[in-house]
Design a protein around this motif. Structure first.
Motif, PDB file in Angstrom:
ATOM      1  N   GLU A  13      16.798 -20.493  -7.439  1.00  0.00           N
ATOM      2  CA  GLU A  13      16.409 -20.068  -6.306  1.00  0.00           C
ATOM      3  C   GLU A  13      15.116 -19.025  -6.084  1.00  0.00           C
ATOM      4  OE1 GLU A  13      18.133 -16.907  -2.623  1.00  0.00           O
ATOM      5  OE2 GLU A  13      19.513 -17.471  -4.555  1.00  0.00           O
ATOM      6  N   ARG A  58      13.039 -10.301  -3.306  1.00  0.00           N
ATOM      7  CA  ARG A  58      13.912  -9.265  -3.698  1.00  0.00           C
ATOM      8  C   ARG A  58      15.528  -9.767  -3.931  1.00  0.00           C
ATOM      9  NH1 ARG A  58      13.895  -4.163  -0.271  1.00  0.00           N
ATOM     10  NH2 ARG A  58      11.964  -4.146  -0.955  1.00  0.00           N
ATOM     11  N   GLU A  59      15.993 -10.397  -2.953  1.00  0.00           N
ATOM     12  CA  GLU A  59      17.033 -11.097  -2.889  1.00  0.00           C
ATOM     13  C   GLU A  59      17.416 -11.978  -4.344  1.00  0.00           C
ATOM     14  OE1 GLU A  59      19.852 -13.208   0.290  1.00  0.00           O
ATOM     15  OE2 GLU A  59      18.708 -11.656   1.109  1.00  0.00           O
ATOM     16  N   ALA A  60      16.284 -12.796  -4.447  1.00  0.00           N
ATOM     17  CA  ALA A  60      16.255 -13.974  -5.304  1.00  0.00           C
ATOM     18  C   ALA A  60      16.465 -13.510  -6.898  1.00  0.00           C
ATOM     19  CB  ALA A  60      15.126 -15.034  -5.240  1.00  0.00           C
ATOM     20  N   ALA A 101      12.978 -11.965   0.579  1.00  0.00           N
ATOM     21  CA  ALA A 101      13.752 -13.181  -0.057  1.00  0.00           C
ATOM     22  C   ALA A 101      13.388 -13.008  -1.625  1.00  0.00           C
ATOM     23  CB  ALA A 101      13.346 -14.674   0.569  1.00  0.00           C
ATOM     24  N   GLY A 160      17.020 -10.564  -7.518  1.00  0.00           N
ATOM     25  CA  GLY A 160      17.886  -9.333  -7.754  1.00  0.00           C
ATOM     26  C   GLY A 160      17.455  -7.895  -8.126  1.00  0.00           C
ATOM     27  N   THR A 161      16.245  -7.462  -7.808  1.00  0.00           N
ATOM     28  CA  THR A 161      15.509  -6.362  -7.888  1.00  0.00           C
ATOM     29  C   THR A 161      14.515  -6.041  -7.118  1.00  0.00           C
ATOM     30  OG1 THR A 161      14.836  -4.901  -9.766  1.00  0.00           O
ATOM     31  CG2 THR A 161      14.017  -7.109  -9.738  1.00  0.00           C
ATOM     32  N   ARG A 162      14.194  -4.579  -6.993  1.00  0.00           N
ATOM     33  CA  ARG A 162      12.965  -4.463  -6.177  1.00  0.00           C
ATOM     34  C   ARG A 162      11.762  -4.717  -6.792  1.00  0.00           C
ATOM     35  NH1 ARG A 162      13.754  -0.959  -1.753  1.00  0.00           N
ATOM     36  NH2 ARG A 162      16.043  -0.722  -0.952  1.00  0.00           N
TER      37      ARG A 162
END
Length: 81
Positions: free
Chosen positions: A42, A13-15, A11, A17-19
């Motif tokens: 978020e 990574r998703e929030a 989550a 927007g990058t690894r």
């Protein structure tokens, strides 16, 4: 100020927007503050619930010193079955 490699999982990574990203920080607390500054709601929420690994060692100590080239993993709570 040392440059720290930050890796985001699940989550986080998703929030974010990058690894991964790189940011300057001298302590884990400074790093969390820096990540929160540019984060949306978020991402800030996920960050507030996450645990951290500093060079693969779990820590809750926000005063832990970070050095040039360290890696911090941001691990949000995981659910599974």
């Amino acid at each position: 100020m040392p440059q720290i490699r930050v890796r985001f999982f699940a989550a986080a990574r998703e929030a974010f927007g990058t690894r991964e990203c790189s940011t300057a920080a001298t302590t884990l607390g400074d790093l969390v503050t820096a990540l929160n500054e540019g984060a949306g709601t978020e991402a800030s929420t996920v960050l507030g619930r996450s645990s951290f690994l500093v060079n693969a060692i779990a820590t809750t100590d926000r005063d832990v010193t970070l050095n040039e080239g360290d890696t911090v993993d941001v691990l949000p709570p995981f659910a599974g079955g």
